[in-house]
Design a protein around this motif. Structure first.
Motif, PDB file in Angstrom:
ATOM      1  N   GLU A 103       0.829  -1.209   0.000  1.00 49.50           N
ATOM      2  CA  GLU A 103       0.000   0.000   0.000  1.00 49.50           C
ATOM      3  C   GLU A 103       0.857   1.250   0.000  1.00 49.50           C
ATOM      4  OE1 GLU A 103      -3.051   0.454  -0.398  1.00 49.50           O
ATOM      5  OE2 GLU A 103      -3.949  -1.515  -0.155  1.00 49.50           O
ATOM      6  N   THR A 107       0.527   3.697  -3.055  1.00 48.25           N
ATOM      7  CA  THR A 107       0.007   5.052  -2.803  1.00 48.25           C
ATOM      8  C   THR A 107       0.988   6.108  -3.270  1.00 48.25           C
ATOM      9  OG1 THR A 107      -1.249   4.238  -0.900  1.00 48.25           O
ATOM     10  CG2 THR A 107      -0.819   6.611  -1.019  1.00 48.25           C
ATOM     11  N   THR A 128       0.218   8.751  -6.196  1.00 54.12           N
ATOM     12  CA  THR A 128       0.336  10.194  -5.935  1.00 54.12           C
ATOM     13  C   THR A 128       1.206  10.870  -6.988  1.00 54.12           C
ATOM     14  OG1 THR A 128       0.060   9.829  -3.554  1.00 54.12           O
ATOM     15  CG2 THR A 128       1.065  11.917  -4.250  1.00 54.12           C
TER      16      THR A 128
END
Length: 831
Positions: A485, A489, A493
């Motif tokens: 994760e 992530t 981003t």
């Protein structure tokens, strides 16, 4: 229509500068906008046909028409049906009558009948159209008869209104006597009415020059037969403007896109900027970049890596808890079934299954385990099959426990796609998207994921039973999930940041690519379009001047007649420019000094100038209308200009039927004085809009006729005869004296205004007679002695017409009228 030595096609063929590009555009434009667009799109050259010649071959020339009569009923100032009969041939007809007599109702009715409108109402508010019905007569209709060349019987145009119909609700038809009714359009006058409109009202006369130079240009240019050239010129100009505008808009959009691309710091954007800044805008490079971007086949390795990282999958904690629970529950089932007969039954059933399969394959045989002879036979097979079914039923719990264990293990393997994670991680470690070297570009350390993945894989291989595997999943899945994760992530981003900058540009680039491709293609045609446009403008101007020359000459000739005693000279009339800049230039001089026409001439001179332009246009040989109708041209004109008008009308009437409506007696007077042949019809309006027509006589004859009518009236009271008859006879003698004075003084070249002022200053018949006899109003006392020398009868008549109202008539009133007639005829012929 005047011819021209060379048509556009002739000039195009003869031009040595024609190079097969711009000249073909001229040909296409002459065929129309679709032909030009077709050539520009497909390069298919149009045929070299001459539109002017083609029109001449396909258009039927309408036949010439003279006006025979106008019948008006219930329209404007005319109540009961009244017919104005006109001599249907070349010549001058004056329709005279005071304002409100109904004469203009004939003119406006004819204009409405033939054209469908009148200038009186054109471009005005609705209220102007509401008072068209006569107040004293409900039925409304207009009819005009024409003598059309080639027809043996007259042709009528008839329009009628129902009692409750408005102006636009008329029903109109045309019919040649003895033939079927037809539409007015069948006469073939529609185009000619636009080009050679034969009607000129006072309203139009006064505003012809007020509508602006472009409107006057259109009116004059239409008669020159250059509509095709004008349309072709506008077609070329529009094609050029469209392409120039498209190229300009695409260039502005390109600059906007370049500004956006310069905010994106990646290889693809930099390559696009370099390409789009070239002269051809790098359209091929843009298309290639868009294709690769649409298929994901991009050369930006950073973006590929980020997308793979952003797509990493990790289970939810709830899914992990479920797998752990399932593992432990399966372990409980396996443990429980191992301690029961169920496990033994299952194992035995499995063994017997193998023996049955052996017997099925190899047939009867000794026991393969103990060696008992003939143990495996058909009876054995049947009995053992029944036994296996019984054992399977007993082993069902053990089987369910094994299935649960297998399912639980599968779910463990499905929690993480370790191969995909490993491959993506390897790519990331080999080619990290460098933003900051110290954190590999994403702000997170990939070692956490490496450690968690290795720990996960190792634990899977070393867990002997389901409880141990559950403990492994429970302890090692959360760190692996957290590591996946975290990296996913971070990648999402970073990718979002890049896509936030680049995502809006891609569709804009795609839309611009289509726009720019068309604009660049269209731009290649701009230069030849400009050349074609310039050539056609020059040639059309040359032809226009050639064809306008005789019209200009005629207009200047008429102006020279109408400008008598005016210090304004019309030096030149030119049609200049085109499109929005078209105009009619009127060059005038005032006492030899140049000045702007509309700024230096009076309203009367403007009317005269408008007439000078109208008559040549309306009387061109190409017009089917062998008549012109002019309503009230005399207003605002000086007396001197009226003589010029009479001469101009006389000259026009030598080849055309000229019908003039006027309330001003000066024009009929000038026609009589100048001995111009003319039919004069007088219009009189009685009570209740009853209109009467009669062939008018000169003022002397009219007054004598009226006096004779009164004198011959039976039972006329003597007092009435005493007052009325001498008065009418006096008016006849005064009119004769006035005619003599005008003829003499104007013949000497005296200014009209001066002559009229002199006549208006005389207050008595003796002074007027002195002007006629001696050219000196101061010799009023010599009039009677002079008349006595001519004869006592003449002197007595003059005395009686002046003093008749104050004394008894010596004889019958008819005798006085006859004597006054002889006196008037003698006075009007004084040299």
């Amino acid at each position: 229509m005047p011819g021209t030595p060379l048509s556009i096609l002739d000039r195009l063929t003869a031009d040595p500068k024609a190079d097969g590009t711009w000249d073909v555009l001229v040909l296409a434009a002459l065929e129309g906008p679709q032909a030009l667009a077709g050539y520009l799109d497909t390069s298919q050259a149009p045929k070299r046909s001459d539109p002017a010649k083609a029109d001449k071959q396909t258009t039927r020339e309408p036949q010439g028409a003279y006006l025979k009569s106008i019948t008006v009923e219930g329209f404007r100032g005319i109540g009961n049906s009244t017919t104005l009969e006109l001599p249907p041939g070349p010549g001058l007809t004056l329709v005279v009558g005071r304002n409100g007599s109904g004469k203009s109702s004939f003119a406006e009715g004819l204009e409405l009948l033939v054209t469908g409108d009148t200038y009186r109402w054109a471009n005005r508010t609705k209220v102007w159209r509401e008072g068209w019905r006569n107040l004293h007569h409900k039925p409304a209709s207009i009819e005009a008869e024409f003598h059309i060349e080639g027809e043996t019987a007259p042709t009528a145009i008839v329009t009628k209104w129902e009692d409750d119909a408005d102006l636009a609700g008329a029903k109109t038809h045309a019919q040649t006597h003895g033939k079927k009714q037809m539409n007015v359009a069948d006469l073939g006058w529609e185009a000619a009415l636009q080009t050679y409109r034969p009607f000129l009202s006072y309203n139009e006369l006064g505003s012809m020059l007020d509508d602006g130079p472009s409107k006057l240009f259109d009116a004059l240019a239409a008669i020159l037969g250059l509509e095709k050239e004008a349309e072709a010129l506008e077609t070329l100009a529009e094609a050029r403007r469209v392409r120039e505008k498209a190229h300009k808009e695409a260039a502005l959009k390109k600059d906007e896109l370049l500004a956006k691309l310069k905010t994106l710091d990646d290889d693809r954007s930099r390559s696009l900027i370099e390409a789009m800044e070239k002269k051809d805008w790098g359209l091929d490079a843009v298309e290639t970049a868009l294709v690769k971007g649409a298929t994901g086949n991009t050369t930006d390795s950073d973006v590929q890596t980020l997308r793979q990282l952003a797509n990493l999958q990790a289970p939810q904690q709830a899914a992990v808890a479920t797998v752990v629970h399932d593992l432990r529950e399966a372990q409980k089932q396996v443990t429980a079934s191992a301690k029961t007969l169920a496990a033994h039954s299952k194992d035995l059933a499995d063994l017997l299954d193998q023996a049955l399969k052996f017997h099925t394959k190899h047939g009867n045989a000794n026991c393969p385990i103990c060696g008992k002879p003939g143990a495996l036979d058909a009876h054995w097979h049947e009995e053992e099959t029944k036994r296996v079914l019984s054992l399977r039923q007993l082993a069902l719990d053990a089987t369910k426990a094994d299935q649960a264990a297998n399912e639980a293990r599968k779910k463990v393997q499905q929690l993480f796609n370790t191969e995909a994670i490993a491959a993506t991680l390897l790519r990331y470690l080999e080619t990290p998207p460098a933003r900051h070297p110290e954190d590999h570009g994403l702000g997170t350390d990939p070692k956490d994921l490496v450690t968690a993945l290795d720990s996960w894989r190792t634990g899977l291989a070393s867990s002997p039973d389901l409880d141990a595997l559950a403990a492994h999943v429970e302890s090692k899945a959360p760190p692996l999930i957290a590591a996946v994760e975290s990296l996913r992530t971070a990648a999402q981003t970073e990718l979002a940041k890049r896509e936030d900058r680049s995502k809006p540009v891609a569709p804009l680039l795609a839309a611009w690519l289509t726009q720019a491709t068309q604009a660049q293609k269209g731009n290649t045609a701009v230069k030849p379009l400009k050349t074609a446009e310039a050539w056609l403008k020059e040639q059309a101007g040359s032809i226009r001047n050639e064809r306008f020359a005789p019209i200009k000459e005629k207009a200047q000739q008429i102006w020279s007649q109408l400008r008598l005693q005016s210090n304004v000279a019309l030096e030149d009339i030119r049609l200049t420019g085109s499109a929005a800049r078209r105009s009619v230039d009127l060059d005038v001089t005032v006492d030899g000094t140049k000045g702007p026409a509309l700024g230096v001439i009076s309203q009367g001179e403007q009317n005269a100038l408008a007439l000078s332009l109208f008559i040549p246009r309306a009387t061109l040989p190409g017009s089917p209308f062998r008549f012109v109708v002019i309503d009230d041209p005399v207003q605002s004109m000086d007396p001197s200009r009226i003589d010029g008008l009479a001469r101009a009308l006389h000259e026009t009437a030598s080849q055309r039927q000229v019908v003039v409506f006027t309330h001003d007696d000066r024009l009929p007077e000038a026609v009589r004085r100048l001995a111009i042949p003319a039919t004069v019809i007088e219009v009189m309006r009685r009570e209740g809009s009853a209109v009467e027509l009669r062939t008018a006589k000169d003022p002397v004859s009219r007054y004598i006729e009226d006096a004779m009518a009164v004198a011959r009236t039976d039972g006329l009271p003597p007092q009435a005869a005493k007052r009325v008859v001498p008065g009418l006879c006096r008016l006849a003698v005064d009119a004769a004296c006035t005619e003599a004075v005008r003829r003499r003084r104007l013949g000497r070249g005296e200014p009209h205004a001066g002559v009229e002022d002199l006549l208006a200053a005389q207050s008595g018949s003796k002074a007027l007679a002195a002007l006629a006899l001696f050219d000196d109003a101061e010799r009023a006392g010599d009039v009677l002695p002079h008349l006595n020398k001519q004869g006592k009868e003449i002197a007595d008549v003059f005395r009686m017409v002046n003093e008749g109202a104050h004394q008894e008539l010596p004889g019958h009133p008819v005798d006085l009228v006859r004597g006054a007639e002889r006196l008037a005829q003698w006075m009007r012929t004084r040299p």
